[in-house]
Motif scaffolding. Structure first.
Motif, PDB file in Angstrom:
ATOM      1  N   GLN A 106     -34.104 -44.589  13.218  1.00  0.00           N
ATOM      2  CA  GLN A 106     -33.412 -43.836  14.245  1.00  0.00           C
ATOM      3  C   GLN A 106     -34.305 -42.793  14.889  1.00  0.00           C
ATOM      4  O   GLN A 106     -33.874 -42.110  15.797  1.00  0.00           O
ATOM      5  CB  GLN A 106     -32.189 -43.131  13.637  1.00  0.00           C
ATOM      6  CG  GLN A 106     -31.131 -44.121  13.183  1.00  0.00           C
ATOM      7  CD  GLN A 106     -29.837 -43.426  12.840  1.00  0.00           C
ATOM      8  OE1 GLN A 106     -29.719 -42.230  13.051  1.00  0.00           O
ATOM      9  NE2 GLN A 106     -28.881 -44.162  12.321  1.00  0.00           N
ATOM     10  N   VAL A 107     -35.532 -42.663  14.391  1.00  0.00           N
ATOM     11  CA  VAL A 107     -36.425 -41.710  15.025  1.00  0.00           C
ATOM     12  C   VAL A 107     -36.630 -42.153  16.472  1.00  0.00           C
ATOM     13  O   VAL A 107     -36.992 -43.283  16.736  1.00  0.00           O
ATOM     14  CB  VAL A 107     -37.782 -41.653  14.296  1.00  0.00           C
ATOM     15  CG1 VAL A 107     -38.721 -40.699  15.013  1.00  0.00           C
ATOM     16  CG2 VAL A 107     -37.587 -41.227  12.860  1.00  0.00           C
ATOM     17  N   GLY A 108     -36.297 -41.303  17.353  1.00  0.00           N
ATOM     18  CA  GLY A 108     -36.414 -41.660  18.754  1.00  0.00           C
ATOM     19  C   GLY A 108     -35.154 -42.321  19.298  1.00  0.00           C
ATOM     20  O   GLY A 108     -35.004 -42.472  20.494  1.00  0.00           O
ATOM     21  N   GLY A 109     -34.267 -42.700  18.436  1.00  0.00           N
ATOM     22  CA  GLY A 109     -33.016 -43.270  18.906  1.00  0.00           C
ATOM     23  C   GLY A 109     -32.109 -42.170  19.425  1.00  0.00           C
ATOM     24  O   GLY A 109     -32.290 -41.003  19.102  1.00  0.00           O
ATOM     25  N   GLY A 110     -31.128 -42.515  20.209  1.00  0.00           N
ATOM     26  CA  GLY A 110     -30.304 -41.488  20.831  1.00  0.00           C
ATOM     27  C   GLY A 110     -29.079 -41.149  20.016  1.00  0.00           C
ATOM     28  O   GLY A 110     -28.843 -41.679  18.943  1.00  0.00           O
TER      29      GLY A 110
ATOM     30  N   LYS B  35     -41.210 -38.408   9.798  1.00  0.00           N
ATOM     31  CA  LYS B  35     -40.365 -39.475  10.313  1.00  0.00           C
ATOM     32  C   LYS B  35     -38.887 -39.115  10.185  1.00  0.00           C
ATOM     33  O   LYS B  35     -38.067 -39.537  11.003  1.00  0.00           O
ATOM     34  CB  LYS B  35     -40.667 -40.736   9.495  1.00  0.00           C
ATOM     35  CG  LYS B  35     -40.475 -42.019  10.213  1.00  0.00           C
ATOM     36  CD  LYS B  35     -40.988 -43.179   9.372  1.00  0.00           C
ATOM     37  CE  LYS B  35     -40.009 -43.524   8.251  1.00  0.00           C
ATOM     38  NZ  LYS B  35     -40.421 -44.776   7.547  1.00  0.00           N
TER      39      LYS B  35
ATOM     40  N   GLN C 196     -35.077 -30.843  18.780  1.00  0.00           N
ATOM     41  CA  GLN C 196     -34.806 -32.166  19.310  1.00  0.00           C
ATOM     42  C   GLN C 196     -33.817 -32.045  20.463  1.00  0.00           C
ATOM     43  O   GLN C 196     -32.897 -31.220  20.424  1.00  0.00           O
ATOM     44  CB  GLN C 196     -34.215 -33.068  18.212  1.00  0.00           C
ATOM     45  CG  GLN C 196     -34.030 -34.512  18.652  1.00  0.00           C
ATOM     46  CD  GLN C 196     -33.487 -35.424  17.550  1.00  0.00           C
ATOM     47  OE1 GLN C 196     -32.949 -34.946  16.555  1.00  0.00           O
ATOM     48  NE2 GLN C 196     -33.619 -36.735  17.742  1.00  0.00           N
TER      49      GLN C 196
ATOM     50  N   ALA D 288     -31.122 -34.487  22.619  1.00  0.00           N
ATOM     51  CA  ALA D 288     -30.399 -35.757  22.425  1.00  0.00           C
ATOM     52  C   ALA D 288     -31.087 -36.900  23.154  1.00  0.00           C
ATOM     53  O   ALA D 288     -31.487 -36.773  24.308  1.00  0.00           O
ATOM     54  CB  ALA D 288     -28.953 -35.615  22.896  1.00  0.00           C
ATOM     55  N   GLY D 289     -31.233 -38.035  22.465  1.00  0.00           N
ATOM     56  CA  GLY D 289     -31.832 -39.203  23.074  1.00  0.00           C
ATOM     57  C   GLY D 289     -33.335 -39.272  22.957  1.00  0.00           C
ATOM     58  O   GLY D 289     -33.953 -40.230  23.395  1.00  0.00           O
ATOM     59  N   GLN D 290     -33.934 -38.221  22.359  1.00  0.00           N
ATOM     60  CA  GLN D 290     -35.396 -38.189  22.231  1.00  0.00           C
ATOM     61  C   GLN D 290     -35.791 -37.919  20.785  1.00  0.00           C
ATOM     62  O   GLN D 290     -34.963 -37.590  19.962  1.00  0.00           O
ATOM     63  CB  GLN D 290     -35.956 -37.110  23.157  1.00  0.00           C
ATOM     64  CG  GLN D 290     -35.602 -37.381  24.619  1.00  0.00           C
ATOM     65  CD  GLN D 290     -35.978 -36.220  25.520  1.00  0.00           C
ATOM     66  OE1 GLN D 290     -36.810 -35.401  25.161  1.00  0.00           O
ATOM     67  NE2 GLN D 290     -35.356 -36.160  26.683  1.00  0.00           N
ATOM     68  N   LYS D 291     -37.097 -38.056  20.539  1.00  0.00           N
ATOM     69  CA  LYS D 291     -37.581 -37.784  19.181  1.00  0.00           C
ATOM     70  C   LYS D 291     -37.615 -36.282  18.905  1.00  0.00           C
ATOM     71  O   LYS D 291     -37.811 -35.492  19.830  1.00  0.00           O
ATOM     72  CB  LYS D 291     -39.005 -38.319  19.028  1.00  0.00           C
ATOM     73  CG  LYS D 291     -39.097 -39.812  18.915  1.00  0.00           C
ATOM     74  CD  LYS D 291     -40.541 -40.200  18.592  1.00  0.00           C
ATOM     75  CE  LYS D 291     -40.713 -41.698  18.736  1.00  0.00           C
ATOM     76  NZ  LYS D 291     -42.055 -42.155  18.363  1.00  0.00           N
ATOM     77  N   PRO D 292     -37.490 -35.881  17.646  1.00  0.00           N
ATOM     78  CA  PRO D 292     -37.762 -34.483  17.313  1.00  0.00           C
ATOM     79  C   PRO D 292     -39.248 -34.201  17.531  1.00  0.00           C
ATOM     80  O   PRO D 292     -40.059 -35.131  17.560  1.00  0.00           O
ATOM     81  CB  PRO D 292     -37.433 -34.375  15.821  1.00  0.00           C
ATOM     82  CG  PRO D 292     -36.881 -35.683  15.407  1.00  0.00           C
ATOM     83  CD  PRO D 292     -37.211 -36.697  16.448  1.00  0.00           C
TER      84      PRO D 292
ATOM     85  N   THR E 139     -33.461 -35.792  11.532  1.00  0.00           N
ATOM     86  CA  THR E 139     -33.521 -36.428  12.849  1.00  0.00           C
ATOM     87  C   THR E 139     -32.141 -36.886  13.324  1.00  0.00           C
ATOM     88  O   THR E 139     -31.380 -37.489  12.559  1.00  0.00           O
ATOM     89  CB  THR E 139     -34.480 -37.640  12.796  1.00  0.00           C
ATOM     90  OG1 THR E 139     -35.780 -37.171  12.476  1.00  0.00           O
ATOM     91  CG2 THR E 139     -34.515 -38.374  14.132  1.00  0.00           C
ATOM     92  N   ASP E 140     -31.821 -36.588  14.572  1.00  0.00           N
ATOM     93  CA  ASP E 140     -30.580 -36.995  15.239  1.00  0.00           C
ATOM     94  C   ASP E 140     -29.329 -36.254  14.765  1.00  0.00           C
ATOM     95  O   ASP E 140     -28.219 -36.613  15.160  1.00  0.00           O
ATOM     96  CB  ASP E 140     -30.335 -38.516  15.111  1.00  0.00           C
ATOM     97  CG  ASP E 140     -31.346 -39.296  15.945  1.00  0.00           C
ATOM     98  OD1 ASP E 140     -31.926 -38.701  16.885  1.00  0.00           O
ATOM     99  OD2 ASP E 140     -31.549 -40.483  15.662  1.00  0.00           O
TER     100      ASP E 140
END
Lengths: 290, 290
Positions: free
Chosen positions: A279-283, B10, B117, B119-123, B199-200
């Motif tokens: 999900q890294v980079g996922g929205g 990651k 981060q 939304a929709g992008q990588k941290p 992440t996310d």
């Protein structure tokens, strides 16, 4: 840059220096920074020098000239007096070279570690500053460093004890401190010169130069990295634990340090991975059920 | 002084900061250096600041004012744009304060870590310099530090890997890096603020403040010191071994690294002690039969 250190313990002295010098970024050379002055049975002096190479070489040349003629530090009645004489030569070079250096915005930069022993007295370790004054290592602060000192200090702070640390252990800590510095700063580099002096020996018999490809140096680096990672794993684990009674909107978790029986790896994290991997980079806002 | 670090892996972000500020040597205060800006589900920004406190507070105040009015970094379409906006505020404070500071020989000194981060992008993780430009952490260099950075770097260099290091491990490494720095430099001190971001998640749910007397902080320090000493003991031992075929006058010994089965302690040294103990400060040239 340079990294040199000296350690004094109940049993003697350990001194170590790197060999990298540079003039700007693109002129990097190898130069020994350890200088020894010995009259067996009478006195042993070991100098480690950092700073502007032209200045440290001048200081050492003047000291050597006097020593070989049988005076200067060769006549020093104590290590304190030897440190005073080193400081005098620093001031002599200062008087000759500082004005020209400062005119072109170079700093007058010489730092010297002096370790050794004069017959009938205790071994000692001094740090001589660019101004020619100096401090001495004590039982509470049994090591001194010059040059790029910070990377290699934490391991010494944890491990060196004047009373309890053996010379073999001190030599190992010196290598680890040097290796930590080389790993984090490329301006410090091999060969590494290591010297071990046993109290009242009044001669230098244990010196080793570790070149870049030395198998022992490579081994201690690899083994140390493994040992460090294992040591980290054996510490209490960091865990995230759902807080009870928090407001519904803030799904807070506390950060806790808990003992784990095996502590092979962080298993909570590996449990999380199936949910969050990829999900890294996922929205979107992923929720987490940790 | 200050020590702040950010680690990006990651799985997410770990950020940590100390709380010691000082104006001169005799005015030492506690001040949180971690600032958070969150709109749940949309974006998370965490700032860690080092440098002149009056300047970092000004920068954060300006950012906060914009953020709460719904613009500035609240509208940043990416973390890169947020870093750009932080840099703009640094330059704005620079324009206001630098001339007066430099007139009295103070440096314009602000360094900021920005992690977070959108939304929709990588941290991501950025370091914004006093000039307002910035660098970003990468998979090869997955951590950034500001303030008193050197003491705490070797442990990160050995342990942090973007792909393999879990967030729990990264949090532990951050604490160890912070503890190494506090141990070697009194101008870095507790409370320690630690934040872990998955992440996310797009919210901040895992933060802990470790005060000076925190039992977990004390435990990890004590346990780490023990673990380090044990790790050193498990390394190949340094041994001194008689060289064969040297001239009779120079009783040279080589310095060797040898594996020992148990490696409980340096037994050669303890063998030496009966001969040399008590001779520290004693006179004469002791011979050594090691």
């Amino acid at each position: 840059m340079t990294y040199c250190l000296g350690i004094v313990t109940k049993s003697g002295l350990v001194m170590a220096s790197d060999s990298r010098t540079n003039a700007g970024y693109d002129q990097v050379n190898v130069c020994r920074k350890m200088y020894t002055f010995v009259t067996p049975g009478e006195h042993v002096f070991v100098l480690l020098a950092s700073g502007n190479l032209s200045l440290t070489q001048s200081v050492v040349t003047l000291l050597r000239r006097d020593f070989e003629a049988g005076y200067g530090i060769a006549k020093a009645p104590s290590l304190y007096d030897a440190a005073r004489l080193v400081g005098e030569q620093v001031r002599r070079v200062d008087a000759v070279d500082r004005p020209a250096l400062e005119r072109d915005d170079f700093k007058f930069n010489v730092n010297i570690l002096l370790g050794g022993q004069v017959a009938g007295q205790k071994p000692g370790l001094f740090l001589i500053y660019p101004q020619g004054n100096f401090v001495q290592a004590t039982e509470e602060s049994p090591y001194l460093q010059i040059g790029e000192t910070k990377y290699g200090r934490p391991i010494l702070d944890r491990g060196i004890n004047f009373e309890r640390t053996s010379l073999e252990e001190a030599a190992k800590y010196a290598l680890l401190s040097m290796d930590s510095t080389m790993k984090s700063n490329v301006t410090v580099g091999p060969p590494i010169d290591l010297l071990v002096y046993l109290t009242d020996e009044l001669n230098l018999t244990r010196m080793r130069r570790f070149p870049a490809d030395d198998p022992d140096l490579a081994k201690i680096r690899v083994r140390w990295e493994q040992a460090l990672r294992q040591a980290v794993m054996k510490l209490p684990q960091v865990r995230f634990k759902q807080k009870s009674g928090t407001a519904p909107q803030t799904t807070g978790e506390s950060i806790e340090l808990v003992e784990t029986p095996s502590s092979q790896t962080s298993d909570l994290q590996s449990q999380q991975q199936p949910g969050s991997a990829g999900q890294v980079g996922g929205g979107g806002a992923a929720t987490r059920d940790g």
